[in-house]
Design a protein around this motif. Structure first.
Motif, PDB file in Angstrom:
ATOM      1  N   ASP A  74      -4.029   3.519  10.357  1.00 28.41           N
ATOM      2  CA  ASP A  74      -3.513   4.016   9.081  1.00 28.41           C
ATOM      3  C   ASP A  74      -2.420   5.046   9.306  1.00 28.41           C
ATOM      4  N   GLY A 116      -9.900   0.709   7.847  1.00 32.39           N
ATOM      5  CA  GLY A 116      -9.188   1.976   7.769  1.00 32.39           C
ATOM      6  C   GLY A 116      -8.264   2.072   8.985  1.00 32.39           C
ATOM      7  N   GLY A 117      -7.475   1.027   9.221  1.00 33.72           N
ATOM      8  CA  GLY A 117      -6.664   0.947  10.442  1.00 33.72           C
ATOM      9  C   GLY A 117      -7.479   0.292  11.537  1.00 33.72           C
ATOM     10  N   TRP A 130      -5.261  -8.162  -0.493  1.00 30.46           N
ATOM     11  CA  TRP A 130      -6.189  -7.271   0.201  1.00 30.46           C
ATOM     12  C   TRP A 130      -7.585  -7.457  -0.384  1.00 30.46           C
ATOM     13  N   ASP A 138     -10.322  -5.490   4.747  1.00 29.29           N
ATOM     14  CA  ASP A 138     -10.496  -4.075   5.073  1.00 29.29           C
ATOM     15  C   ASP A 138     -11.984  -3.702   5.092  1.00 29.29           C
ATOM     16  N   LYS A 151      -5.750  -9.600   3.880  1.00 30.02           N
ATOM     17  CA  LYS A 151      -6.030  -8.399   4.677  1.00 30.02           C
ATOM     18  C   LYS A 151      -7.464  -7.993   4.359  1.00 30.02           C
ATOM     19  N   TRP A 161       0.806  -1.222   0.000  1.00 28.13           N
ATOM     20  CA  TRP A 161       0.000   0.000   0.000  1.00 28.13           C
ATOM     21  C   TRP A 161       0.840   1.274   0.000  1.00 28.13           C
ATOM     22  N   TRP A 164      -4.821  -4.595  11.673  1.00 29.46           N
ATOM     23  CA  TRP A 164      -3.974  -3.442  11.344  1.00 29.46           C
ATOM     24  C   TRP A 164      -4.303  -2.312  12.338  1.00 29.46           C
ATOM     25  N   CYS A 222      -9.008  -5.201   9.430  1.00 31.72           N
ATOM     26  CA  CYS A 222      -8.641  -3.804   9.196  1.00 31.72           C
ATOM     27  C   CYS A 222      -9.946  -3.059   8.936  1.00 31.72           C
ATOM     28  N   ARG A 246     -16.236   7.167   1.315  1.00 32.64           N
ATOM     29  CA  ARG A 246     -15.177   6.813   0.362  1.00 32.64           C
ATOM     30  C   ARG A 246     -15.799   6.357  -0.961  1.00 32.64           C
ATOM     31  N   ASN A 299     -13.751   0.218   4.795  1.00 32.23           N
ATOM     32  CA  ASN A 299     -13.364   1.627   4.825  1.00 32.23           C
ATOM     33  C   ASN A 299     -14.494   2.629   4.967  1.00 32.23           C
ATOM     34  N   ASP A 307      -1.862  -5.072  -1.849  1.00 30.42           N
ATOM     35  CA  ASP A 307      -2.953  -4.320  -1.207  1.00 30.42           C
ATOM     36  C   ASP A 307      -3.944  -3.849  -2.270  1.00 30.42           C
ATOM     37  N   ASP A 308      -4.750  -2.894  -1.929  1.00 30.70           N
ATOM     38  CA  ASP A 308      -5.830  -2.364  -2.775  1.00 30.70           C
ATOM     39  C   ASP A 308      -5.327  -2.014  -4.189  1.00 30.70           C
TER      40      ASP A 308
END
Ligand code: DGJ
Length: 745
Positions: free
Chosen positions: A548, A528-529, A411, A478, A476, A336, A545, A526, A443, A480, A366-367
């Motif tokens: 961020d 966003g962290g 991810w 996520d 991972k 990332w 995670w 995760c 987002r 968001n 990742d993304d």
């Protein structure tokens, strides 16, 4: 035996190695909470002194003398509309129009095994150590039964609680509140510690004096949230790291949570924890059951340090589960912050090669890898590789990564969908959305309606297809954005306030099916962290995670915050580039590496941008982490310095359970001119034993005129201030000291 029942006096006692929890069946059949504290024999019910209480009413059958009032008694699981004007654990309205409930004890029994919850995480008990107490309460008017469940984990000093609510009446009831537990405590508890924050600044410790009235820690975001972690500590004014009474309350839940702490007119403290009632109702037809999430409780009379250690030990055995092949943790490089979404096959393969040269074990894409994901505004929901970026498919990348001797990870953000995606075009009704209203965007994406089984099945199919050839060893996961537009096309109008909890159940179902079908895959949570860092997620995914914000200075307080409730090996932490992408700060590699080592230790940078010397340095840190990873992941954790933003010097110690070795991490975020030497007070060593110091980082440290590496101290000296170092100086200096017990000559 950890559960004792005295039927003559109606006393139910739970013992753990160092704590005791006691209840008594009161005169009217109310279940009273009479004690939670240091291990003790005895009848604490004697602490309840009858007295007339003005404006507190009395149950019909016990009204003589006016000295028995549920508004004053410590209740174990209070109903509502019964003259207890404090926060209720359960509230409801029945189809007959009956509001509230009046719980009285009907029966109790014990079991020599752990209880489980349908579709929700509940502490595991791999070695069958725990015992369970069940106490059934009933409300005559509605027929509602509340089965209180207590899991007693003797060695760990943890008691788990959850409630099974059954409509045993003949009319439907709608639950308006259904807490997992209530804890009525005496006035000695005057403070609470909670962990507030925001995106990129999670887990900031805040300690407040309890005021009369209600103080709440909660989330209504559909996730446990960056803003208020569900873990809360209730303590005395004089509780410190090393002394004082304190209780940790940890919901095993990832959705809208709420802990109310109410101080009443006579300073008694009521703690009610569970699903946030603000966004919740649940309809129970006759015969139906609703189970609350679990809550973990732990008590210490020896301050916050032991409280945290109790939580860590409990998590390690009863919550976290690592895939067999990842018991030795991987050092990963995550793409990332190295390349964001700006990559193609060539760039990713080059990055993987660099990761291998730094001696990483795992490369994570990742993304940005899936079809049409040219920016974060599109393509969520279509979990197939982008053929423009990867003309030879994902398998070519997998192969290249494997050729470099690395495992491959990826991810995903499976709970979300972009409007601009094949999935949304085909199934627009899969997204949460209120009819007649434009959806709220976060987002630029929408949330899938995981309260629906067909949506969960569809997402399961997509992710299972991705994982089924076995090439992906790490995921991972996520998320968001938070949830809004709570409305499900699949539910009738009177069940719409069930959506946020049903969403969590659907998500847990998805997670459970995936980890069962792919037990070799290490999943990392995760949002966003640390937007969903809680015991519920950690039950499925053993690491999350942490934030961020990868700036090592910011990470010190974030990771310190996590340490209160969660062991360090479940906090995702990586070494990133400088200047830091979030704060713009430049700090040395030593601080970045040592901070990441206090978590999972990964890399989040493009090594091609480093000089050869920096790469060599980084390789050295990877080696240091590998050497001490076993200790970090199993050791006993003590916070030595860095209190609540008041102390710029952060330090923590991690030592072996048998005190045979210890690591001390230290970092000074604000070195001063003309400062005094740092005197260290280590914790938990053997007083008489001898320990040899190695200054791992920097390699030699001076105290006065002496070089410290190689010096020998007794445990007593180390714990009582004989070990001192020169004041820290420079830009964000950091240090790592290692102490090893040696045999005496
Ligand atoms: C938020 C995560 O926390 C980051 O690490 C990264 O994975 C981005 N999402 C990707 O969109």
């Amino acid at each position: 035996m950890s559960i004792r029942i005295d039927s003559e006096y109606g006393i139910l006692t739970l013992h753990t190695a160092h704590t005791t929890y006691q209840m008594q069946i009161g005169r009217g059949g109310h279940l009273l909470h009479v004690y939670y504290g240091p291990r003790a024999e005895g009848m604490f019910a004697r602490s309840i002194v009858p007295a007339d209480h003005g404006f507190s009413m009395n149950p019909y059958e016990i009204r003589e003398g006016r000295n028995y009032s549920v508004d004053q008694l410590p209740l174990e699981y209070p109903g509502s509309n019964i003259g207890d004007f404090r926060t209720a654990a359960v509230d409801l309205i029945s189809d007959k129009g009956i509001c509230g409930c009046d719980f009285r004890v009907r029966s109790y029994d014990t079991e020599k095994r752990v209880y489980t919850l349908r579709g929700m995480p509940a502490a595991r008990d791999p070695e069958a150590e725990s015992e369970t107490l069940h106490v059934v309460l009933t409300d005559e008017a509605t027929g509602l039964e509340a089965e209180l469940q207590y899991g007693v984990f003797f060695e760990k000093d943890v008691i788990t609680r959850a409630v099974r609510l059954k409509n045993a009446g003949d009319h439907a009831v709608t639950l308006l509140a259904a807490a997992s537990m209530c804890l009525d405590l005496p006035e000695r508890y005057t403070e609470r510690i909670h962990f507030y924050g925001r995106h990129t600044m999670e887990m900031q410790e805040e300690r407040c004096v309890l005021a009369h009235g209600i103080q709440t820690v909660s989330s209504g975001r559909g996730m446990s949230g960056h803003h208020h972690n569900p873990f809360t500590i209730i303590c005395e004014e004089n509780t410190t790291e090393e002394q004082g009474w304190c209780i940790g309350v940890m919901p095993v839940y990832s959705g809208n949570h709420r802990t109310d702490i109410e101080v009443d007119q006579k300073e008694s403290v009521r703690v009610v924890t569970g699903i946030n009632r603000d966004t919740f109702t649940w309809r129970l037809e006759p015969g139906e059951i609703f189970e609350t999430p679990q809550v973990l409780l732990t008590f210490s009379r020896e301050g916050l340090e032991s409280l945290s250690q109790q939580m860590h030990r409990f998590f390690r055995k009863h919550i976290l589960r690592w895939p067999e092949e990842w018991k030795k943790p991987p050092v990963l490089l995550n793409s990332w912050e190295a390349v964001f979404m700006d990559f193609d096959e060539k760039r990713i393969c080059a990055l993987a090669e660099q990761a291998a040269r730094l001696s990483a074990d795992l490369f994570v894409l990742d993304d940005g890898w899936f079809a049409g994901r040219s920016s974060d505004t599109r393509a969520l929901g279509d979990w197939t590789a982008d053929t423009e970026k990867f003309p030879h498919g994902l398998s070519a990348v997998e192969e290249a990564v494997r050729d470099h001797g690395l495992s491959f990870g990826i991810w995903i953000e499976p709970e979300m969908v972009s409007e601009d995606s094949e999935l949304f075009r085909k199934h627009p009704d899969y997204a949460l959305r209120v009819p007649g209203r434009n959806p709220v965007m976060g987002r630029d994406q929408l949330v899938l309606d995981l309260s629906r089984q067909d949506v969960v099945d569809c997402i399961y199919g997509q992710i299972a297809r991705l994982l089924e050839d076995g090439g992906i060893r790490y995921v991972k996961w996520d998320a968001n954005r938070n949830l809004a537009d709570l409305y499900s096309m699949a539910l009738p109008p009177d069940r719409q306030r069930e959506v946020s909890h049903r969403y969590v159940l659907g998500m847990y179902n998805l997670m459970e099916r995936l980890i069962s079908a792919f037990p070799h895959v290490l999943f990392e949570g995760c949002a966003g962290g640390g937007g969903r860092f809680d015991a519920g997620i950690l039950y499925f995914f053993p690491q999350i995670w942490g934030s961020d914000d990868t700036d090592a200075v910011a990470r010190l307080s974030i990771q310190r915050g996590y340490s209160f409730g969660y062991p360090p090996e479940c906090v995702g932490a990586h070494v990133s580039d400088v200047p830091n992408g979030q704060t713009g700060r430049t700090v040395p590699l030593s601080l970045r590496a040592l901070t990441a080592m206090s978590g999972t230790f990964g890399l989040e940078l493009d090594p091609a941008r480093l000089s050869e010397e920096e790469k060599e340095e980084l390789r050295r840190y990877v080696g240091i982490y590998r050497k001490y990873a076993g200790l970090i992941r199993t050791g006993v954790y003590s916070r030595l310095r860095g209190e609540r933003g008041l102390d710029p010097l952060f330090a923590w110690e991690i030592r072996a359970e048998d005190a045979s070795e210890a690591l001390v991490f230290a970092a000074d975020t604000d070195p001063q001119a003309n400062a005094k030497a740092v005197t260290w007070y280590l914790r938990g060593l053997q007083e008489q034993a001898q320990y040899r110091l190695t200054c791992v980082e920097p390699e030699t440290v001076q105290a006065g005129d002496r070089t410290l590496s190689g010096q020998i101290f007794s445990g007593a000296e180390l714990m009582q201030g004989a070990f001192a170092t020169r004041p820290f100086s420079g830009n964000a200096p950091a240090a790592l000291y290692y102490f090893e017990r040696i045999e005496c000559e």
